[in-house]
Write an enzyme that holds these catalytic residues in place. Structure first.
Site, short mmCIF file in Angstrom:
data_model
loop_
_atom_site.label_atom_id
_atom_site.label_comp_id
_atom_site.label_asym_id
_atom_site.label_seq_id
_atom_site.Cartn_x
_atom_site.Cartn_y
_atom_site.Cartn_z
N GLU A 209 0.85 -1.20 0.00
CA GLU A 209 0.00 0.00 0.00
C GLU A 209 0.88 1.25 0.00
O GLU A 209 0.58 2.23 -0.68
CB GLU A 209 -0.90 0.02 1.24
CG GLU A 209 -1.91 1.18 1.27
CD GLU A 209 -1.35 2.49 1.79
OE1 GLU A 209 -1.98 3.54 1.53
OE2 GLU A 209 -0.28 2.51 2.43
N GLU A 210 1.95 1.20 0.78
CA GLU A 210 2.78 2.40 0.96
C GLU A 210 3.48 2.82 -0.32
O GLU A 210 3.94 3.93 -0.44
CB GLU A 210 3.82 2.16 2.08
CG GLU A 210 3.22 1.87 3.45
CD GLU A 210 2.50 3.07 4.07
OE1 GLU A 210 2.43 4.14 3.44
OE2 GLU A 210 2.02 2.93 5.22
#
Ligand SMILES: *[C@@H]1O[C@H](CO)[C@@H](O)[C@H](O)[C@H]1NC(C)=O
Ligand SMILES: *[C@@H]1O[C@H](CO)[C@@H](O)[C@H](O)[C@H]1NC(C)=O
Ligand SMILES: *[C@@H]1O[C@H](CO)[C@@H](O)[C@H](O)[C@H]1NC(C)=O
Ligand SMILES: [Zn+2]
Length: 460
Positions: A325-326
């Site tokens: 996600e990051e």
């Protein structure tokens, strides 16, 4: 009014009465879940499952530690969650994803003039490194992109320090994301960005940054609020500032990873899905307990609570623990691309990625008709005082679904301290609280279960 007009009018009246009857039915249908909701809340907050999501998170985050995209730790985390959710009796599988693999390497920064001082730094995700001997250059400090434009001629050959004030994460993060390319266009040799946080005890906060195509890639790192302000004050006094920056950062070929998926299959419409989610990856600092270990754990815990009570909804409850996600929602974007063929079977997509502090309410995006249903659903949360339905569900990982018209919901918690710890060494179990997590888990479980068990899917 002519005959046809009258007919149309009567027809309209009839349809309205039908609509309001449907909505009366919905109110009664949802209200009938009050007892089930109480049992879920009782189990999560006061019963045998009390403190469980916190303990699960502590076991996980203490054992694995941080889990940056492409790292062996992230692999371990996925294997760990696969195994514990299977032991918990859930249907678990992994879905492969290729993810970015950036490594920080060793890094340091030192102010050399006007006095020698160590600067706490964290390189930004996707940044290039410096030559091994580092980059030593004079500093230009600016407070905004506008100021940088005005002082464009001064930027050549300099390390540009951005000392932008914190307004909100959403607005201020632009400096972290685009600062390097904006400065590189003017000939800067590196950038140091004031950490995007409203509070600091000399803590640098990392995060993703985006190089623009066709612009020279220069090394970029975050510094602390304190050091950014210090250099700003020196510059106001017209004192010359010189900094030496060393970064060993590099980008390796994309790595193999997985989204981790656990399910309770629906008894009546197994192909229809209510999706709960959080992301399993984190940055490479702290423990990723808050961002987003908590969101991942309550998305597992919700299924455990429902299973422990022997409940099984009409539709499938699916927990997805996203990878990378990051790095820009990489795992979630691939999941969307792969599964959007079944879009019409996605009833509701849920995401928790703003902390699992004391819950305040549910944020929701959907049609007016769906909103009416959800307003009834959150009334079931009266025992934990979170009956507020707010507008604008949000989250990187569910946004592709919401943009395509699928109803989406996100957890709203008392998040005023979230960005104090975000992407820093301070994101550890110390930030978490077992009671808050019990309440978040209860809310998550009640909403997911009831929506998955209603006669009809939420209206689009
Ligand atoms: C949960 O933790 C609290 C302290 O935070 C403790 O008082 C309570 O007994 C614990 N409950 C269970 C079921 O372990
Ligand atoms: C789409 O849904 C069908 C029916 O549930 C299922 O068999 C199929 O695997 C799904 N496809 C994807 C890509 O999720
Ligand atoms: C909800 O509010 C009531 C009344 O203020 C309070 O007694 C109760 O403890 C609260 N419940 C929770 C779970 O916070
Ligand atoms: Zn996150």
């Amino acid at each position: 009014m002519d005959g046809e007009g009258r007919l149309a009018f009567l027809l309209l009246l009839f349809m309205f009465s039908l609509l309001s009857r449907v909505s009366d039915n919905t109110v009664a249908e949802v209200a009938a879940y009050a007892d089930v909701a109480k049992r879920i809340i009782e189990l999560a907050v006061f019963g045998a499952a009390q403190n469980r999501s916190y303990k699960r998170l502590a076991d996980f985050a203490d054992t694995i530690g941080s889990r940056v995209s492409g790292s062996p730790n992230l692999d371990m985390a996925i294997k760990y969650m696969f195994s514990v959710m299977k032991q918990d009796g859930l249907d678990v599988h992994l879905e492969p994803v290729k993810i970015p693999h950036w490594v920080r390497g060793t890094e340091s920064a030192e102010m050399i003039e006007p006095r020698v001082k160590n600067l706490a730094v964290l390189g930004l995700g996707s940044s290039v490194g410096t030559p091994p001997e580092g980059i030593e250059a004079e500093v230009l400090v600016v407070q905004s992109f506008e100021e940088l434009k005005c002082r464009a001629s001064e930027a050549t050959g300099k390390i540009v320090v951005f000392n932008q004030p914190f307004i909100s994460y959403g607005e201020t993060v632009a400096y972290r994301a685009y600062g390097a390319s904006e400065a590189a266009k003017l000939g800067a040799v590196a950038t140091l960005i004031r950490s995007v946080t409203p509070y600091s005890i000399n803590s640098p906060h990392t995060g993703w940054q985006d190089y623009q195509d066709g612009v020279k890639r220069i090394p970029t790192a975050c510094i602390t609020v304190e050091d950014a302000e210090l250099m700003w004050r020196f510059s106001q006094r017209k004192q010359k500032i010189v900094v030496r920056l060393k970064m060993g950062a590099k980008t390796l070929p994309d790595a193999d990873s997985f989204n981790t998926v656990a399910e309770i299959r629906g008894w009546q419409h197994p192909e229809q899905v209510v999706l709960l989610s959080g992301h399993l990856d984190s940055w490479d600092v702290g423990q990723g307990a808050m961002d987003d270990g908590g969101g991942a754990m309550i998305s597992w815990e919700a299924l455990s609570l429902i299973k422990d009570l022997g409940l099984r909804p009409r539709r499938t409850l699916r927990t997805v623990l996203w990878t990378a996600e990051e790095q820009g929602g990489v795992g979630a974007q691939q999941y969307f691309n792969l599964h959007k063929v079944n879009m019409s079977n996605f009833d509701l997509v849920m995401e928790s990625d703003l902390g699992t502090f004391s819950p305040v309410g549910l944020r929701f995006t959907g049609s007016d008709a769906a909103q009416k249903v959800m307003e009834e659903v959150v009334k079931l949360l009266a025992p934990i005082n979170t009956t507020k339905l707010e507008l604008n569900g949000e989250g990187t990982d569910i946004s592709p679904w919401m943009q395509a018209g699928v109803p989406g919901a996100s957890l709203h918690v008392a998040d005023s301290r979230y960005f104090w710890f975000h992407h820093s060494e301070g994101d550890t179990m110390t930030v978490q609280n077992p009671r808050d997590m019990d309440l978040c888990s209860a809310l998550w479980a009640v909403v997911a279960y009831v929506v998955a068990d209603l006669q009809d899917m939420l209206p689009r």
